[in-house]
Motif scaffolding. Structure first.
Motif: not given
Length: 362
Positions: A212-221, A246-252
């Motif tokens: 639910d917390e985008i920043k935390n999700l991004e850091i984890t991934i 979709k709202l995150s920067t999780c692209q790799n």
């Protein structure tokens, strides 16, 4: 004797499947009606899902849908009460710890219907988990408790449950896993991504604290990707998590976000993965039996046997724990693990034998 089999989410049906198959093989088959509360509406719970698990479609679907904990629980209780007013079974059997199990157990008990809890006695001792409250409530009112481990049985006995009504039987989820292992199906993404055995990681995250917390999700991934030695990370996501991503920067280039896989496809992928990173409880049981390293991104677990005996390690939710744990994995230092007692594919049969023996009680 007629019993109600309650299921509300996809993992419930995996567990219930073992009960249904045991009923079908029994010398004294029990009449049952399969009730889907509709707690989770999932496209995978279509004809293909039931066909894959060789179980009939539900006799009744309460279609309660999603909502807050209170709204969902109340809707299930109201809908199930109407069913019981029309026809009471001899027993209401619930599995696991979802809202559907808790709501139907309470409703049945108030309507003077006996309750059996399969997967009783599990405890995380973490009151931040709604499931922990459900587990305790269900166990406290159940007439019959069926446990996955001897430790879970002992916990129930220590809380006042009677020996005669508390049974260590094993794990129904593992019944289904072993029963369908030779039917696991290679998904289309295997060829599309040119995957090979032992050379990719499976990631599943769904708990609010992780997604639910985008920043935390991004850091984890990002941490997982930074320390996965360029292996593909396959992330099957449900729509809710997909919308957050979709709202995150999780692209790799090594991260592959895919739609949810069927039961047979997902476990094909799990069995051949280098490791699984997850916040699911059930997956830790499956990886233990399949002998696949599992990293649990959780602060607590209700399944300590997957750590003490199996292939699972509890990391917590701090991303800083991920790097050293993956380093241990890639250095070949992961524990081998063993399969817990009575996780042998025969749990459903043991439960049905006990219910047939107890039939005079209801």
């Amino acid at each position: 004797m007629k019993i109600d089999l309650i299921a509300g989410a996809r993992p419930n049906f995996v567990k219930i499947a073992a009960i249904i198959h045991a009923i079908e093989k029994s010398e004294h088959p029990i009449k049952y009606r399969l009730i889907h509360t509709g707690q989770h509406y999932d496209e995978s719970l279509s004809g293909n899902f039931f066909r894959d698990l060789s179980i009939p479609k539900p006799d009744i679907n309460l279609e309660v849908g999603s909502g807050s904990q209170a709204a969902q629980t109340g809707a299930i209780m109201i809908a199930y009460e109407k069913i019981l007013i029309n026809e009471k079974p001899g027993l209401c059997l619930v599995v696991g710890d979802v809202n559907s199990s808790m709501a139907c157990a309470i409703t049945a008990k108030k309507m003077q219907v006996k309750v059996a809890h399969v997967e009783a006695g599990l405890r995380s001792f973490d009151w931040n988990m709604p499931e922990e409250i459900n587990r305790i409530l269900i166990d406290s009112i159940s007439d019959y408790c069926f446990t996955t481990t001897l430790e879970a049985k002992q916990l129930l006995l220590n809380t006042g449950k009677e020996e005669d009504n508390t049974f260590f039987v094993g794990n129904t989820m593992i019944d289904t896993l072993l029963n369908f292992r030779n039917k696991f199906r290679r998904p289309s993404i295997w060829e599309k991504l040119k995957l090979t055995e032992g050379n990719y990681i499976i990631l599943t995250l769904h708990r609010p604290g992780n997604v639910d917390e985008i920043k935390n999700l991004e850091i984890t991934i990002k941490t997982i990707l930074d320390h996965s030695r360029n292996l593909p990370v396959i992330f099957p996501v449900h729509p809710r998590t997909a919308n957050i991503l979709k709202l995150s920067t999780c692209q790799n280039e090594n991260l592959y976000i895919v739609e949810p896989l069927s039961y047979l496809e997902f476990n094909y992928m799990v069995e051949r993965a280098k490791a699984v990173i997850t916040d699911s409880g059930g997956i830790t049981e499956e990886t233990t039996v399949l002998g696949v390293p599992c990293l649990s991104v959780r602060n607590s677990t209700e399944r300590p046997e997957t750590i003490n005996e199996g292939t699972n390690e509890l990391l917590g939710t701090d991303p800083l724990t991920i790097a050293p744990t993956l380093e241990k994995l890639f250095n070949g230092k992961w524990k081998k693990g063993k399969i817990p007692e009575s996780w042998d594919g025969k749990t459903g049969g043991r439960i049905i034998k006990i219910l047939n023996r107890l039939s005079f009680c209801f």
